[in-house]
Write an enzyme that holds these catalytic residues in place. Structure first.
Site, PDB file in Angstrom:
ATOM      1  N   GLN A  92       0.851  -1.197   0.000  1.00 30.66           N
ATOM      2  CA  GLN A  92       0.000   0.000   0.000  1.00 30.66           C
ATOM      3  C   GLN A  92       0.884   1.243   0.000  1.00 30.66           C
ATOM      4  O   GLN A  92       0.380   2.351  -0.107  1.00 30.66           O
ATOM      5  CB  GLN A  92      -0.876   0.017   1.260  1.00 30.66           C
ATOM      6  CG  GLN A  92      -1.828  -1.147   1.357  1.00 30.66           C
ATOM      7  CD  GLN A  92      -2.469  -1.220   2.750  1.00 30.66           C
ATOM      8  OE1 GLN A  92      -3.496  -0.629   3.016  1.00 30.66           O
ATOM      9  NE2 GLN A  92      -1.841  -1.953   3.648  1.00 30.66           N
ATOM     10  N   ASN A  93       2.186   1.044   0.166  1.00 35.18           N
ATOM     11  CA  ASN A  93       3.088   2.184   0.342  1.00 35.18           C
ATOM     12  C   ASN A  93       3.442   2.818  -0.995  1.00 35.18           C
ATOM     13  O   ASN A  93       3.615   2.140  -2.004  1.00 35.18           O
ATOM     14  CB  ASN A  93       4.356   1.742   1.064  1.00 35.18           C
ATOM     15  CG  ASN A  93       4.049   1.174   2.431  1.00 35.18           C
ATOM     16  OD1 ASN A  93       2.960   1.404   2.959  1.00 35.18           O
ATOM     17  ND2 ASN A  93       4.976   0.426   3.000  1.00 35.18           N
ATOM     18  N   HIS A 110      -1.422   1.676  -4.129  1.00 34.36           N
ATOM     19  CA  HIS A 110      -1.840   3.077  -3.970  1.00 34.36           C
ATOM     20  C   HIS A 110      -0.926   4.046  -4.715  1.00 34.36           C
ATOM     21  O   HIS A 110      -0.899   5.230  -4.405  1.00 34.36           O
ATOM     22  CB  HIS A 110      -1.914   3.433  -2.474  1.00 34.36           C
ATOM     23  CG  HIS A 110      -2.996   2.673  -1.751  1.00 34.36           C
ATOM     24  ND1 HIS A 110      -3.029   2.509  -0.390  1.00 34.36           N
ATOM     25  CD2 HIS A 110      -4.089   2.027  -2.227  1.00 34.36           C
ATOM     26  CE1 HIS A 110      -4.100   1.797  -0.053  1.00 34.36           C
ATOM     27  NE2 HIS A 110      -4.754   1.483  -1.146  1.00 34.36           N
ATOM     28  N   THR A 177       0.303  -2.925   8.839  1.00 34.22           N
ATOM     29  CA  THR A 177      -0.883  -2.204   8.359  1.00 34.22           C
ATOM     30  C   THR A 177      -2.021  -2.377   9.336  1.00 34.22           C
ATOM     31  O   THR A 177      -2.211  -3.466   9.891  1.00 34.22           O
ATOM     32  CB  THR A 177      -1.304  -2.656   6.946  1.00 34.22           C
ATOM     33  OG1 THR A 177      -2.547  -2.011   6.611  1.00 34.22           O
ATOM     34  CG2 THR A 177      -1.484  -4.166   6.820  1.00 34.22           C
TER      35      THR A 177
HETATM   36  N1  APR Z   1       6.680  -2.293  12.378  1.00 36.50           N
HETATM   37  C1  APR Z   1       5.512  -2.813  11.932  1.00 36.50           C
HETATM   38  N2  APR Z   1       4.351  -2.162  12.025  1.00 36.50           N
HETATM   39  C2  APR Z   1       4.367  -0.955  12.609  1.00 36.50           C
HETATM   40  C3  APR Z   1       5.531  -0.348  13.089  1.00 36.50           C
HETATM   41  C4  APR Z   1       6.733  -1.081  12.953  1.00 36.50           C
HETATM   42  N3  APR Z   1       7.917  -0.605  13.391  1.00 36.50           N
HETATM   43  N4  APR Z   1       5.202   0.864  13.607  1.00 36.50           N
HETATM   44  C5  APR Z   1       3.880   1.013  13.448  1.00 36.50           C
HETATM   45  N5  APR Z   1       3.366  -0.079  12.844  1.00 36.50           N
HETATM   46  C6  APR Z   1       1.985  -0.397  12.474  1.00 36.50           C
HETATM   47  C7  APR Z   1       0.901   0.190  13.345  1.00 36.50           C
HETATM   48  O1  APR Z   1       0.685  -0.635  14.505  1.00 36.50           O
HETATM   49  C8  APR Z   1      -0.297   0.163  12.396  1.00 36.50           C
HETATM   50  O2  APR Z   1      -1.006  -1.050  12.493  1.00 36.50           O
HETATM   51  O3  APR Z   1       1.738   0.148  11.189  1.00 36.50           O
HETATM   52  C9  APR Z   1       0.344   0.273  11.020  1.00 36.50           C
HETATM   53  C10 APR Z   1       0.069   1.562  10.296  1.00 36.50           C
HETATM   54  O4  APR Z   1      -1.296   1.697  10.062  1.00 36.50           O
HETATM   55  P1  APR Z   1      -1.892   2.962   9.292  1.00 36.50           P
HETATM   56  O5  APR Z   1      -1.310   4.209   9.849  1.00 36.50           O
HETATM   57  O6  APR Z   1      -3.358   2.833   9.273  1.00 36.50           O
HETATM   58  O7  APR Z   1      -1.275   2.800   7.815  1.00 36.50           O
HETATM   59  P2  APR Z   1      -1.629   1.787   6.649  1.00 36.50           P
HETATM   60  O8  APR Z   1      -2.310   0.575   7.180  1.00 36.50           O
HETATM   61  O9  APR Z   1      -0.391   1.621   5.866  1.00 36.50           O
HETATM   62  O10 APR Z   1      -2.668   2.618   5.818  1.00 36.50           O
HETATM   63  C11 APR Z   1      -3.200   2.088   4.638  1.00 36.50           C
HETATM   64  O11 APR Z   1      -4.311   4.154   4.215  1.00 36.50           O
HETATM   65  O12 APR Z   1      -4.151   6.427   4.348  1.00 36.50           O
HETATM   66  C12 APR Z   1      -4.116   5.354   3.489  1.00 36.50           C
HETATM   67  O13 APR Z   1      -3.190   5.227   1.391  1.00 36.50           O
HETATM   68  C13 APR Z   1      -2.820   5.247   2.740  1.00 36.50           C
HETATM   69  O14 APR Z   1      -1.669   3.237   2.064  1.00 36.50           O
HETATM   70  C14 APR Z   1      -2.270   3.919   3.162  1.00 36.50           C
HETATM   71  C15 APR Z   1      -3.480   3.169   3.643  1.00 36.50           C
END
Ligand code: APR
Length: 244
Positions: A92-93, A110, A177
């Site tokens: 998703q990154n 994305h 995620t």
């Molecule tokens: N290692 C692994 N996971 C981690 C770490 C780490 N060091 N630090 C934080 N996290 C986890 C958090 O616990 C959380 O579950 O990363 C996750 C980030 O979640 P979100 O902020 O919701 O991000 P993400 O899931 O990537 O979002 C998905 O949403 O806003 C949109 O398009 C954007 O691609 C993104 C999508």
């Protein structure tokens, strides 16, 4: 070179895998969306209302990505592929840290921040090896350029392809995620019935849907440990000692 006879590991990553590289996640209390409301920087309406603000937001993100370096989790996945495992990454990154670590099979659900695209023809894409996108930067058809990222409310062009990849997994490894965003999070429902899924995330215990194994560790620790087990035994499995 990946071997098609090898078991197929599909990896689904979110911003948490890049957190230890210094890239902010989105939904934490100090995450990106707390600082920059989604409706002001990441929707088609925001773009129509204030394109300069949207461009500035992504120009700053792009600089952060360029400064970042792949961490132990990105590297472990690339090493696994180098060793001959069949590895497909769906991320998703919008950063390029999987590619810079050496992974060759990466699908960006994305979009990619290091590319610009035309606002009239999404197929017209331009790499951005340096600098940002400014108002007045135009495509070959004369229209304003925008970041090649998927905004909230837009369709996810590679979603069908991602479902097909997941449907051929022998194991699904989900990393970093919150599984809060659709349709991306629904990918987990496309795994074959006999393929285990495992989530590596410090919040795994709270986030993993039923039936998904949990490894409650940061990516930079949990992913290399899993990969060490797989490389040592030459097969994909879920070591019970890492669960919890
Ligand atoms: N290692 C692994 N996971 C981690 C770490 C780490 N060091 N630090 C934080 N996290 C986890 C958090 O616990 C959380 O579950 O990363 C996750 C980030 O979640 P979100 O902020 O919701 O991000 P993400 O899931 O990537 O979002 C998905 O949403 O806003 C949109 O398009 C954007 O691609 C993104 C999508």
């Amino acid at each position: 070179m990946s071997d098609p006879r090898q078991p197929h590991l599909v990896v689904f990553t979110g911003s948490g895998i890049s957190a230890e590289s210094g890239i902010q996640t989105f939904r934490a209390g100090d995450g990106l969306w707390a600082e920059h409301p989604i409706e002001e920087v990441a929707t088609p309406q925001a773009w129509r209302r204030d394109p300069a603000r949207v461009l500035n937001f992504y120009n700053l993100r792009r600089e952060q990505v360029r400064r970042a370096r792949p961490n132990a989790a990105h590297k472990a996945l690339a090493d696994l592929e180098r060793q001959g495992f069949r590895v497909s990454i769906i991320t998703q990154n919008i950063d390029d840290l999987h590619e810079r670590a050496g992974s060759r099979n990466v699908l960006h659900l994305h979009g990619e921040i290091l590319k610009a695209r035309s606002t009239v023809d999404a197929r017209m894409q331009y790499p951005l090896p340096r600098g940002g996108i400014e108002l007045g930067d135009i495509c070959d058809k004369g229209s304003q350029l925008r970041p090649d990222v998927v905004w909230f409310g837009e369709s996810v062009p590679h979603f069908g392809e991602a479902c097909e990849i997941v449907a051929e997994a022998d194991m699904l490894l989900v990393v970093g995620t919150s599984l809060a965003v659709m349709p991306a999070a629904s990918l987990l429902e496309h795994t074959p019935l006999d393929a285990p899924s495992v989530l590596v995330d410090p919040e795994a215990a709270a986030l993993a849907p039923p039936g998904v194994f949990r490894i409650s560790q940061p990516a930079g620790k949990g992913v290399p440990e899993l990969v060490r087990h797989w490389r040592r035994e030459g097969r994909l499995w879920v070591p019970e000692t890492l669960l919890g």
